[in-house]
Scaffold this motif. Structure first.
Motif, PDB file in Angstrom:
ATOM      1  N   THR A 190       0.838  -1.213   0.000  1.00  0.00           N
ATOM      2  CA  THR A 190       0.000   0.000   0.000  1.00  0.00           C
ATOM      3  C   THR A 190       0.867   1.256   0.000  1.00  0.00           C
ATOM      4  N   ALA A 191       1.934   1.233   0.792  1.00  0.00           N
ATOM      5  CA  ALA A 191       2.841   2.393   0.852  1.00  0.00           C
ATOM      6  C   ALA A 191       3.557   2.584  -0.488  1.00  0.00           C
ATOM      7  N   LEU A 192       3.912   1.492  -1.143  1.00  0.00           N
ATOM      8  CA  LEU A 192       4.582   1.582  -2.439  1.00  0.00           C
ATOM      9  C   LEU A 192       3.650   2.173  -3.498  1.00  0.00           C
ATOM     10  N   VAL A 193       2.388   1.781  -3.469  1.00  0.00           N
ATOM     11  CA  VAL A 193       1.409   2.336  -4.412  1.00  0.00           C
ATOM     12  C   VAL A 193       1.309   3.845  -4.216  1.00  0.00           C
ATOM     13  N   GLU A 194       1.249   4.280  -2.979  1.00  0.00           N
ATOM     14  CA  GLU A 194       1.153   5.713  -2.674  1.00  0.00           C
ATOM     15  C   GLU A 194       2.392   6.456  -3.181  1.00  0.00           C
ATOM     16  N   ARG A 195       3.560   5.859  -2.989  1.00  0.00           N
ATOM     17  CA  ARG A 195       4.788   6.518  -3.428  1.00  0.00           C
ATOM     18  C   ARG A 195       4.886   6.554  -4.947  1.00  0.00           C
ATOM     19  N   ALA A 196       4.432   5.494  -5.606  1.00  0.00           N
ATOM     20  CA  ALA A 196       4.445   5.470  -7.070  1.00  0.00           C
ATOM     21  C   ALA A 196       3.562   6.582  -7.630  1.00  0.00           C
ATOM     22  N   ARG A 197       2.400   6.763  -7.015  1.00  0.00           N
ATOM     23  CA  ARG A 197       1.488   7.821  -7.464  1.00  0.00           C
ATOM     24  C   ARG A 197       2.068   9.200  -7.148  1.00  0.00           C
ATOM     25  N   GLN A 198       2.678   9.323  -5.993  1.00  0.00           N
ATOM     26  CA  GLN A 198       3.261  10.596  -5.577  1.00  0.00           C
ATOM     27  C   GLN A 198       4.341  11.063  -6.555  1.00  0.00           C
ATOM     28  N   HIS A 199       5.129  10.112  -7.048  1.00  0.00           N
ATOM     29  CA  HIS A 199       6.242  10.448  -7.945  1.00  0.00           C
ATOM     30  C   HIS A 199       5.894  10.247  -9.427  1.00  0.00           C
ATOM     31  N   ASN A 200       4.624  10.008  -9.711  1.00  0.00           N
ATOM     32  CA  ASN A 200       4.174   9.814 -11.100  1.00  0.00           C
ATOM     33  C   ASN A 200       4.973   8.733 -11.822  1.00  0.00           C
ATOM     34  N   ILE A 201       5.197   7.631 -11.127  1.00  0.00           N
ATOM     35  CA  ILE A 201       5.969   6.528 -11.705  1.00  0.00           C
ATOM     36  C   ILE A 201       5.067   5.668 -12.578  1.00  0.00           C
ATOM     37  N   SER A 202       5.447   5.540 -13.841  1.00  0.00           N
ATOM     38  CA  SER A 202       4.636   4.783 -14.792  1.00  0.00           C
ATOM     39  C   SER A 202       5.296   3.474 -15.212  1.00  0.00           C
ATOM     40  N   LYS A 203       6.547   3.265 -14.788  1.00  0.00           N
ATOM     41  CA  LYS A 203       7.272   2.045 -15.155  1.00  0.00           C
ATOM     42  C   LYS A 203       7.901   1.431 -13.916  1.00  0.00           C
ATOM     43  N   LEU A 204       7.661   0.144 -13.727  1.00  0.00           N
ATOM     44  CA  LEU A 204       8.283  -0.616 -12.657  1.00  0.00           C
ATOM     45  C   LEU A 204       9.396  -1.454 -13.273  1.00  0.00           C
ATOM     46  N   LEU A 205      10.602  -1.267 -12.791  1.00  0.00           N
ATOM     47  CA  LEU A 205      11.773  -1.890 -13.388  1.00  0.00           C
ATOM     48  C   LEU A 205      12.152  -3.174 -12.656  1.00  0.00           C
ATOM     49  N   ILE A 206      12.426  -4.220 -13.427  1.00  0.00           N
ATOM     50  CA  ILE A 206      12.787  -5.509 -12.821  1.00  0.00           C
ATOM     51  C   ILE A 206      13.868  -6.186 -13.636  1.00  0.00           C
ATOM     52  N   GLN A 207      14.783  -6.859 -12.961  1.00  0.00           N
ATOM     53  CA  GLN A 207      15.876  -7.568 -13.618  1.00  0.00           C
ATOM     54  C   GLN A 207      15.401  -8.936 -14.120  1.00  0.00           C
ATOM     55  N   PRO A 208      16.041  -9.477 -15.154  1.00  0.00           N
ATOM     56  CA  PRO A 208      15.635 -10.780 -15.686  1.00  0.00           C
ATOM     57  C   PRO A 208      15.824 -11.932 -14.700  1.00  0.00           C
ATOM     58  N   GLN A 209      16.628 -11.708 -13.651  1.00  0.00           N
ATOM     59  CA  GLN A 209      16.834 -12.760 -12.647  1.00  0.00           C
ATOM     60  C   GLN A 209      15.612 -12.943 -11.742  1.00  0.00           C
ATOM     61  N   TYR A 210      14.641 -12.026 -11.833  1.00  0.00           N
ATOM     62  CA  TYR A 210      13.445 -12.091 -10.993  1.00  0.00           C
ATOM     63  C   TYR A 210      12.199 -12.231 -11.870  1.00  0.00           C
ATOM     64  N   SER A 211      11.192 -12.916 -11.356  1.00  0.00           N
ATOM     65  CA  SER A 211       9.941 -13.099 -12.091  1.00  0.00           C
ATOM     66  C   SER A 211       9.112 -11.819 -12.072  1.00  0.00           C
ATOM     67  N   LYS A 212       8.535 -11.484 -13.223  1.00  0.00           N
ATOM     68  CA  LYS A 212       7.670 -10.310 -13.307  1.00  0.00           C
ATOM     69  C   LYS A 212       6.424 -10.465 -12.432  1.00  0.00           C
ATOM     70  N   ASP A 213       6.092 -11.715 -12.086  1.00  0.00           N
ATOM     71  CA  ASP A 213       4.925 -11.950 -11.226  1.00  0.00           C
ATOM     72  C   ASP A 213       5.057 -11.225  -9.886  1.00  0.00           C
ATOM     73  N   LYS A 214       6.305 -10.957  -9.470  1.00  0.00           N
ATOM     74  CA  LYS A 214       6.534 -10.273  -8.206  1.00  0.00           C
ATOM     75  C   LYS A 214       6.026  -8.840  -8.226  1.00  0.00           C
ATOM     76  N   LEU A 215       5.785  -8.312  -9.437  1.00  0.00           N
ATOM     77  CA  LEU A 215       5.337  -6.917  -9.560  1.00  0.00           C
ATOM     78  C   LEU A 215       3.903  -6.791 -10.061  1.00  0.00           C
ATOM     79  N   ARG A 216       3.229  -7.900 -10.338  1.00  0.00           N
ATOM     80  CA  ARG A 216       1.890  -7.841 -10.941  1.00  0.00           C
ATOM     81  C   ARG A 216       0.907  -7.043 -10.086  1.00  0.00           C
ATOM     82  N   ALA A 217       0.852  -7.370  -8.804  1.00  0.00           N
ATOM     83  CA  ALA A 217      -0.124  -6.711  -7.933  1.00  0.00           C
ATOM     84  C   ALA A 217       0.142  -5.218  -7.835  1.00  0.00           C
TER      85      ALA A 217
END
Length: 252
Positions: A190-217
């Protein structure tokens, strides 16, 4: 060389005079890397070992090799890291990702150049190649700095905090989704969602060593796009430029 970003720099600087071999193969994580017996044999026979000197496996493998180990982080002011999970392979308390900052990379190239001068003090071509790489990094530094300022970027959100040196150098915030090596709790999400909106973040960056499923929610909650980036890319100069374009509103 221990990791892929060092390979491309070493190959450019030495212009094919040396066979530059990679220890941690592309796609593997330095944090969970465990050398095989053949890896140890390759290290033992190498004329020179280029290392960041900041990742635990580098220190344990090269402890008894002596002068053949070149510590490429020499002269760089290291920063504290937040990675503390059980499989973390970082030097205690230090963030090792110096290779994601153009400014830190300039010192890395300088250190490789010094090492090559010690091997071949009369050679001009290694010095010239080092100068060319420095000019390329100067141009990248200028591009990153100007794009970030022009586009008003004040934060990036990444799954794993691999851009600590980059964000410090360009005075922006790195928001890590991973919390002490673990996926965020519902409250942290919930805090991350608030911070993403606060900073107008439109892209979540992830390395290929991690599954994108970790960022779906998180992506669903804040309406952001999940984008794969690779801080361990062999051509790290091109990858830093790509990441800068992405965070500044550009496309792949």
């Amino acid at each position: 060389v221990t990791i892929a970003p060092l390979q491309h720099l070493a190959e450019e600087l030495t212009c094919g005079d040396f066979s530059v071999e990679l220890l941690v193969k592309q796609g593997a994580s330095p944090e969970t890397f465990e050398p095989t017996s053949s890896d140890i044999a390759r290290l033992s026979s190498a004329e020179m070992i280029l290392s960041t000197g900041l990742i635990s496996f580098e220190q344990s493998l090269t402890h008894n090799i002596g002068e053949r180990v070149i510590n490429l982080s020499e002269g760089i002011t290291t920063l504290g890291g937040t990675c503390s999970h059980h499989h973390c392979n970082h030097s205690h308390g230090i963030d090792p990702h110096i290779w994601t900052s153009p400014r830190a990379l300039k010192r890395v190239v300088e250190n490789i150049g010094v090492a090559m001068h010690n091997v071949a003090p009369d050679s001009i071509k290694y010095r010239d190649n080092a100068d060319k790489l420095q000019h390329k990094l100067d141009a990248l530094d200028s591009l990153c700095n100007s794009k970030i300022k022009i586009n008003g970027v004040d934060a990036i959100m990444v799954y794993h905090p691999a851009f600590t040196y980059y964000t410090k150098d360009y005075a922006i915030e790195q928001i890590s989704v991973e919390q002490d090596g673990k996926e965020p709790s519902p409250r942290q999400l919930t805090a991350l969602v608030e911070r993403a909106r606060q900073h107008n973040i439109s892209k979540l960056l992830i390395q290929p060593q991690y599954s994108k499923d970790k960022l779906r929610a998180l992506a669903t909650e804040c309406g952001a796009e999940i984008v794969e980036i690779d801080p361990l890319s062999e051509d790290i100069i091109a990858e830093i430029e790509r990441v800068t374009n992405l965070i500044c509103g550009g496309n792949e």
